[in-house]
Design a protein around this motif. Structure first.
Motif, mmCIF file in Angstrom:
data_model
loop_
_atom_site.group_PDB
_atom_site.id
_atom_site.type_symbol
_atom_site.label_atom_id
_atom_site.label_comp_id
_atom_site.label_asym_id
_atom_site.label_seq_id
_atom_site.Cartn_x
_atom_site.Cartn_y
_atom_site.Cartn_z
ATOM 1 N N ALA A 49 0.829 -1.208 0.000
ATOM 2 C CA ALA A 49 0.000 0.000 0.000
ATOM 3 C C ALA A 49 0.865 1.260 0.000
ATOM 4 C CB ALA A 49 -0.927 -0.002 1.212
ATOM 5 N N VAL A 50 1.913 1.260 0.803
ATOM 6 C CA VAL A 50 2.811 2.428 0.853
ATOM 7 C C VAL A 50 3.576 2.554 -0.458
ATOM 8 C CG1 VAL A 50 4.825 3.417 2.025
ATOM 9 C CG2 VAL A 50 2.962 2.427 3.363
ATOM 10 N N ASP A 51 4.012 1.435 -1.021
ATOM 11 C CA ASP A 51 4.735 1.466 -2.295
ATOM 12 C C ASP A 51 3.863 1.986 -3.434
ATOM 13 O OD1 ASP A 51 7.054 0.520 -1.150
ATOM 14 O OD2 ASP A 51 6.787 -1.542 -1.836
ATOM 15 N N SER A 52 2.559 1.796 -3.338
ATOM 16 C CA SER A 52 1.665 2.215 -4.425
ATOM 17 C C SER A 52 1.418 3.721 -4.442
ATOM 18 C CB SER A 52 0.333 1.470 -4.326
ATOM 19 O OG SER A 52 -0.414 1.935 -3.221
ATOM 20 N N ILE A 53 1.827 4.426 -3.410
ATOM 21 C CA ILE A 53 1.631 5.874 -3.346
ATOM 22 C C ILE A 53 2.688 6.559 -4.206
ATOM 23 C CG2 ILE A 53 1.607 7.900 -1.841
ATOM 24 C CD1 ILE A 53 0.794 5.942 0.443
ATOM 25 N N ASN A 54 2.249 7.390 -5.124
ATOM 26 C CA ASN A 54 3.147 8.113 -6.016
ATOM 27 C C ASN A 54 3.656 9.361 -5.294
ATOM 28 O OD1 ASN A 54 4.408 9.611 -8.029
ATOM 29 N ND2 ASN A 54 2.971 8.945 -9.599
ATOM 30 N N LEU A 55 4.832 9.232 -4.687
ATOM 31 C CA LEU A 55 5.380 10.330 -3.891
ATOM 32 C C LEU A 55 5.784 11.520 -4.758
ATOM 33 C CD1 LEU A 55 7.532 8.293 -1.352
ATOM 34 C CD2 LEU A 55 5.194 9.116 -1.099
ATOM 35 N N GLU A 56 6.272 11.276 -5.955
ATOM 36 C CA GLU A 56 6.674 12.369 -6.846
ATOM 37 C C GLU A 56 5.456 13.196 -7.260
ATOM 38 O OE1 GLU A 56 7.846 9.155 -7.273
ATOM 39 O OE2 GLU A 56 9.750 9.691 -6.355
ATOM 40 N N GLN A 57 4.358 12.508 -7.558
ATOM 41 C CA GLN A 57 3.131 13.219 -7.924
ATOM 42 C C GLN A 57 2.606 14.016 -6.727
ATOM 43 O OE1 GLN A 57 -0.072 10.652 -9.077
ATOM 44 N NE2 GLN A 57 -1.381 12.335 -9.738
ATOM 45 N N MET A 58 2.682 13.418 -5.569
ATOM 46 C CA MET A 58 2.232 14.082 -4.346
ATOM 47 C C MET A 58 3.081 15.326 -4.069
ATOM 48 S SD MET A 58 1.768 12.207 -0.698
ATOM 49 C CE MET A 58 1.348 13.106 0.770
ATOM 50 N N ALA A 59 4.387 15.217 -4.282
ATOM 51 C CA ALA A 59 5.294 16.337 -4.040
ATOM 52 C C ALA A 59 5.059 17.480 -5.016
ATOM 53 C CB ALA A 59 6.746 15.871 -4.119
ATOM 54 N N GLY A 60 4.687 17.154 -6.247
ATOM 55 C CA GLY A 60 4.500 18.177 -7.270
ATOM 56 C C GLY A 60 3.118 18.793 -7.288
ATOM 57 N N SER A 61 2.206 18.266 -6.521
ATOM 58 C CA SER A 61 0.827 18.746 -6.530
ATOM 59 C C SER A 61 0.689 20.035 -5.726
ATOM 60 C CB SER A 61 -0.097 17.677 -5.962
ATOM 61 O OG SER A 61 -1.418 18.172 -5.905
ATOM 62 N N THR A 62 -0.159 20.924 -6.218
ATOM 63 C CA THR A 62 -0.463 22.154 -5.489
ATOM 64 C C THR A 62 -1.777 22.020 -4.725
ATOM 65 O OG1 THR A 62 -1.551 23.070 -7.441
ATOM 66 C CG2 THR A 62 0.788 23.625 -7.115
ATOM 67 N N ALA A 65 -5.174 18.768 -0.639
ATOM 68 C CA ALA A 65 -5.515 17.390 -0.276
ATOM 69 C C ALA A 65 -4.318 16.470 -0.449
ATOM 70 C CB ALA A 65 -6.687 16.893 -1.111
ATOM 71 N N SER A 66 -3.295 16.930 -1.161
ATOM 72 C CA SER A 66 -2.094 16.125 -1.383
ATOM 73 C C SER A 66 -1.039 16.346 -0.303
ATOM 74 C CB SER A 66 -1.489 16.446 -2.753
ATOM 75 O OG SER A 66 -2.379 16.059 -3.770
ATOM 76 N N ASP A 67 -1.378 17.076 0.744
ATOM 77 C CA ASP A 67 -0.418 17.330 1.819
ATOM 78 C C ASP A 67 -0.207 16.118 2.714
ATOM 79 O OD1 ASP A 67 -0.052 19.873 0.917
ATOM 80 O OD2 ASP A 67 -1.285 20.836 2.450
ATOM 81 N N PHE A 68 -1.125 15.170 2.654
ATOM 82 C CA PHE A 68 -1.017 13.971 3.476
ATOM 83 C C PHE A 68 -1.683 12.807 2.768
ATOM 84 C CE2 PHE A 68 -4.963 16.008 4.604
ATOM 85 C CZ PHE A 68 -5.861 14.957 4.679
ATOM 86 N N GLU A 69 -1.409 11.627 3.263
ATOM 87 C CA GLU A 69 -2.003 10.403 2.704
ATOM 88 C C GLU A 69 -2.484 9.556 3.874
ATOM 89 O OE1 GLU A 69 -3.243 8.039 -0.409
ATOM 90 O OE2 GLU A 69 -2.085 9.875 -0.689
ATOM 91 N N ILE A 70 -3.626 8.923 3.698
ATOM 92 C CA ILE A 70 -4.167 8.014 4.696
ATOM 93 C C ILE A 70 -3.876 6.591 4.236
ATOM 94 C CG2 ILE A 70 -6.252 7.193 5.867
ATOM 95 C CD1 ILE A 70 -7.399 10.044 5.401
ATOM 96 N N VAL A 71 -3.210 5.819 5.103
ATOM 97 C CA VAL A 71 -2.829 4.454 4.762
ATOM 98 C C VAL A 71 -3.467 3.504 5.771
ATOM 99 C CG1 VAL A 71 -0.917 2.847 4.423
ATOM 100 C CG2 VAL A 71 -0.617 5.261 3.846
ATOM 101 N N SER A 72 -4.242 2.565 5.252
ATOM 102 C CA SER A 72 -4.881 1.559 6.085
ATOM 103 C C SER A 72 -4.982 0.277 5.281
ATOM 104 C CB SER A 72 -6.280 2.036 6.490
ATOM 105 O OG SER A 72 -6.949 1.028 7.213
ATOM 106 N N VAL A 73 -4.703 -0.847 5.927
ATOM 107 C CA VAL A 73 -4.813 -2.148 5.247
ATOM 108 C C VAL A 73 -5.519 -3.142 6.166
ATOM 109 C CG1 VAL A 73 -2.773 -1.837 3.783
ATOM 110 C CG2 VAL A 73 -2.528 -2.915 6.018
#
Length: 116
Positions: A49-62, A65-73
């Motif tokens: 689940a953590v690996d599937s998060i696109n960190l580069e896209q998250m970093a480049g977003s303005t 809502a992209s300031d954080f991610e909710i991870v639950s499995v």
């Protein structure tokens, strides 16, 4: 009767630590002042689940809502609400722990194959 549980340190970084409990066949993930006790399959789902998060896209977003991610499995009683820097650290922690687990497994297999 008190029995102590032996934990094996799998990987430790400034961000957290991952331990293995052979007696109960569990992985303990200590991250962001939270301790999650997971079965191995839940640990692997968390890593995926953590690996599937696109960190580069998250970093480049303005987008705010992209300031954080909710991870639950499934199989993990923790819900992680992580910022981008925390996600980088968590991703590294889980990746290094998985690498160490894989390496230990291969070494164990080689040792017992040669002994048989």
């Amino acid at each position: 009767m008190h029995t102590s549980i032996q934990l094996t340190d799998i990987y430790t970084s400034e961000a957290g630590a991952v331990y293995q409990c052979d007696r109960r066949n569990r992985i303990l993930v200590d991250f962001a002042n939270e301790l999650a006790i997971l079965k191995v399959d839940a640990f692997l789902r968390l890593k995926k689940a953590v690996d599937s998060i696109n960190l580069e896209q998250m970093a480049g977003s303005t987008d705010r809502a992209s300031d954080f991610e909710i991870v639950s499995v499934c199989g993990c009683d923790k819900i992680y609400v992580l910022t981008l820097p925390q996600l980088y650290a968590f991703k590294e922690l889980l990746a290094e722990a998985k690498f160490t687990l894989d390496l230990n497994s291969m070494l164990h297999e080689c040792l017992f194959t040669q002994m048989a």
